[in-house]
Design a protein around this motif. Structure first.
Motif: not given
Lengths: 346, 346, 346, 346
Positions: A192, A194, A239, B199, B284-285, C181, C189-196, C198-200, C237-238
């Protein structure tokens, strides 16, 4: 004021529940439950809640919570609620379970797909499958609600009316579903990350995903006889959002107007179902952050198939929003209370 | 009930304004203005509004609208309002302008940076720069509000207190800003295509961006003397959000506590400013979909500089949310009315 | 045929090294090192390598490897190489270290920023900082190469010529850097999860990032005296790419032509440096997958500052590509061997 | 040295062709064709090519080009080549057409789906459908190659062996396909803007997509009788990649081993087909930037269906890479020449 407790408030679905309940004028959150973050301030786990939520996370204690809360939401891992639920708890408080513990009536089916023993089969009969568009009356008087899964909610709502009306061949159903990554949870797993999710699409758990029997049980109720489906979930680099593209053979001589009619009849009073105009396909961007399910269909005359499509926000109508909707029904509130926000785009 | 008209309701900022006003209990949207989509149903332009907004887009007619609306929001291209505004209009209705037409008091500065003649300089003096955290009193009695730009809102709020308190060297300010792509608008331009933005990160309009003089004018007011800054905007592959990282030399002997104190004093009563805990950087999130501005700073002892950081949602606090905030102040409503939603994550 | 061993081949930089070396006609990969995946097939760790790489991962054994390989690449965590390197190893094989162990000459500076004791200071003098554009001659005869960090490579190349030519004020340098990323590694790691992610966008390690002293040491060499900088990294986020936006006060009377001239003189023979045309800003999308560094600058006449910009692919020129470039120089091959691929867009 | 001309070199597929041909040791690009950018330097249209490609774009002139080039690639809009092709041109040069003009043998089918008249039906018989894995022999001696579409390439390769071997019911095929956004081209359309595509997934052209008859014609050849399919394409927020998830009823008593065997037999000598290990699903990330097609399948015992899956890079194997592969076959070069790069991840 309804006092609500959340067990598992620090997963993505739990956090969305917090967001929605904070905006619900008749609810007060009494308990931010979390095993992993017990003792930590909630706003340190989710910094969007900085200066909004002052409470600290509390380790689960279902019994104590059942004394303090009018309703308990469990956004917990599989098996959690089933290993703790009791008559005592249910006699004191309502429980809305966002896990799969009580969604499937057939214990053997549950145990086969989930590969665990069910620790609490005695409440399976009583539990009401919380799909408001289908089971509204039953939900009103329930003590225990099994909040439907994200994929099942979208799949069932897209297919239900046509099966009920015998408009499609029950043996021909294929469900190809696509989900945003929040559906995979907040666990720190390599898959999961990124860089693993971004710029990628994949199918996973093909023919073995645990939402399959849940979908089948509900569709069987619609059809009045056993229905099997092929269900394939996919992970999409975004997301939020679920898109379902479902396929079936159309019964002979059924026309587009008749199909449209069936959807309209079924859902005409449903505030969260939007049957789109002819030719418009559901897209996840148009429902983001809202409790809507956008539905539509396309008939493929050449092959005699119908393509049924649905889109929803997996964290709202696919989880927390539906749980709030169920709470509203349970407590005799307007079904839309706290869920009237328009979808947020872009 | 406040009757609101929106000119330019089909850009991203206009659509966000629609979303926010739909959730505002004291407002009714009387007019969905759009040149490009006049005659078309609004819900066909933004399908998230399907079954929510039934109105059709109307071509702009500022005069007629001033008869019908208590407040007009103009989310229009540069020069639009300046070429149409009149005493007659302002005598009948309030105007909140989301464009840059009335943000800069110095006509010559405006005309130099924007490379157009200002068609309406007579209202520049009267126009109030709508940054509620700084100009609340003036906004209350204004007829014409110049709603600040997205970059300026974030930059000014991050830097203002320290300049006002003479804590930083006014000649040392560098602002490095990063924006999501919705800030680039909904125009069909090659540079904004998915594959061009995704990207990728780039700076653009380096040392020439039009938000520079707006920032400088406000910071000059804070400092009490002319302030120049180097301002570099960047485009980030995300929908929403602005992050400002601003640099300045710290005045001699200023301590971290004194800086923190200055921010706290300035913003203690401001509902939308969140000064984060020590060591936590704005992201920003954590503000997405909300009207919050998250601020914090870090002192670089080794170089004597301070890094001032701010994050906001460019479509909310950077545009539509701030416009609603201004409307609330103008009409004597609680400043937070319709803006209390928690940030949406993920 | 050069026999190459990779220690740490299962991180993102290690995998990129594998990709590049597979396309290098004079190299054979003799060793896919990995502690975490020892015994597992490499193609199961990175499925892009299915049917391409047949080897299994081997646990590290620097000594044994030094017998088998002509060159060892260490893409390992901090401190790994420093705790294992010996004269014996260096006498048998070349070592190109992608970690920071040997980048900083001053042990005390290293130990202060990295908060560990350096286990191998005796090789610090000998180690050559592997920035081919600056140290080409020294690299040719080195035994131990300290491959520069991703941020430092981009920052140094953007600033070096102007400092060397005394065109900017050495005390005024601010570096605002943005990274994709993959730079954060493949750790779960939690901080590198997609949802964390992305869009940030966020800044991190403000004023404390470990690449700061590396940049300062190199810039000090350029300036001929100690240089301090303020360095702020950001996460974008790329997947790939670093963009550096650096600021400094321009020395009096320096013109745009003179600056351009300085860059051209410095880099005219450098195959991987592209000085862009006037007015064109570097963007990460234009260098993706390649070893190029795109550079340009903009003078802000109003404030007397210059904005220096650079873009590179953090996994190529910022890590694996630069390592291959160093290997080419070391072994007397054409510097571009195996690195001639055009950037991949989109 | 093969002299290659590209008509339509400034679309995404054209640019990818440039990238691949630049890395092909036996090819020289003689002509960068572009109507939209005629006269402009190619490197200004695609800045990744800065200092790599020095040529200017030239307006199309198929006749002149046929004099100068050994092979012409046409990456042009529908109908372009059909309105210009002549015996004269084909007698002088080879043509590899990336458009759909010559993919479908049945003129009436082409005209029905594409809603245009075919201007050049006389060459339809001669044109060879350029799917090297199926038509290798015919390609060798062709003058005109119809390079397959992106969706068809992936769909056909996933399904072909099983149809050929009568292992699936030819009337039961459903193809659910997902594509990255580069497939939508570089036209400046609102629907392809970053904010419209990002955080969204949608189906489009349901039951009406023009790739349907192409897929059906090829599958009919495999089956030896007419085959109809239901085909649904989806747009995914990523730059590159196509994933096909295809469904069919498995013929009675066919086992997993037999299916695997069929794939293996068909593709054992094919350098670009990778049949994945049991249980591993194809993912677009693992083929990015390469000419590979990853295939696998899963049998859904409960429903008697098989799920056939394929992943490829739509710009490489789905367009430019396949065109290069065809050129290699045509000119008697090794099939993999210039296409040996490993997939780029992340």
């Amino acid at each position: 004021m309804i006092k609500a407790g959340i067990i598992g408030s620090t997963g993505y679905a739990g956090e969305e529940l917090v967001r929605l309940l904070l905006g619900h004028k008749d609810v007060q959150i009494a308990w931010y439950g979390s095993q992993s973050y017990a003792g930590k301030k909630y706003q340190e786990v989710y910094r969007n809640m900085f200066q909004i939520v002052d409470a600290r996370c509390i380790d689960e204690d279902l019994k104590r919570l059942s004394d303090e809360a009018d309703v308990i939401f469990t956004a917990t891992p599989q098996g959690f609620l089933a290993s703790r639920l009791s008559e005592e708890i249910l006699s004191r408080t309502k429980v809305i379970d966002l896990s799969a513990d009580f969604r499937i009536k057939e214990v053997s089916v549950y145990e086969k797909w989930y590969q665990v023993q069910h620790n609490c089969p005695q409440f399976l009969d009583e539990a009401v499958y919380g799909l408001g568009e289908i089971n509204q009356e039953k939900i009103k008087s329930a003590r225990l609600i099994a909040n439907p899964g994200c994929y099942p909610t979208c799949s069932e709502l897209a297919i239900y009316p046509l099966l009920k009306e015998c408009m499609i061949d029950k043996d021909s159903i294929v469900i190809d579903a696509k989900s945003g990554t929040s559906g995979a949870g907040r666990g720190a797993k390599l898959d999961n990350l990124y860089c693993e999710v971004n710029e990628n699409i994949k199918a996973y758990n093909v023919a073995t995903h645990r939402h399959t029997p849940e979908i089948e049980e509900q569709l069987s109720l619609a059809a009045g006889c056993p229905v099997s489906v092929t269900f394939t979930p996919h992970l999409v680099p975004m997301n939020r959002g679920i898109l379902v593209t479902a396929y079936a053979s159309l019964a002979k001589d059924v026309t587009e107007d008749e199909v449209r009619d069936a959807y309209e009849r079924f859902y005409q009073k449903e505030p969260f179902i939007r049957l789109l105009d002819r030719g418009i396909c559901p897209e996840t961007r148009w429902v983001r952050g809202s409790n809507y399910v956008d539905l539509n269909f396309q008939i493929d005359e050449r092959t005699g198939r119908i393509v049924m499509m649905g889109a929803l926000d997996n964290l709202v109508k696919g989880a927390a929003g539906q749980a709030v909707q169920n709470m509203n029904i349970l407590f005799g509130l307007p079904e839309e209370e706290g869920l009237t926000m328009a979808p947020m785009f872009p």
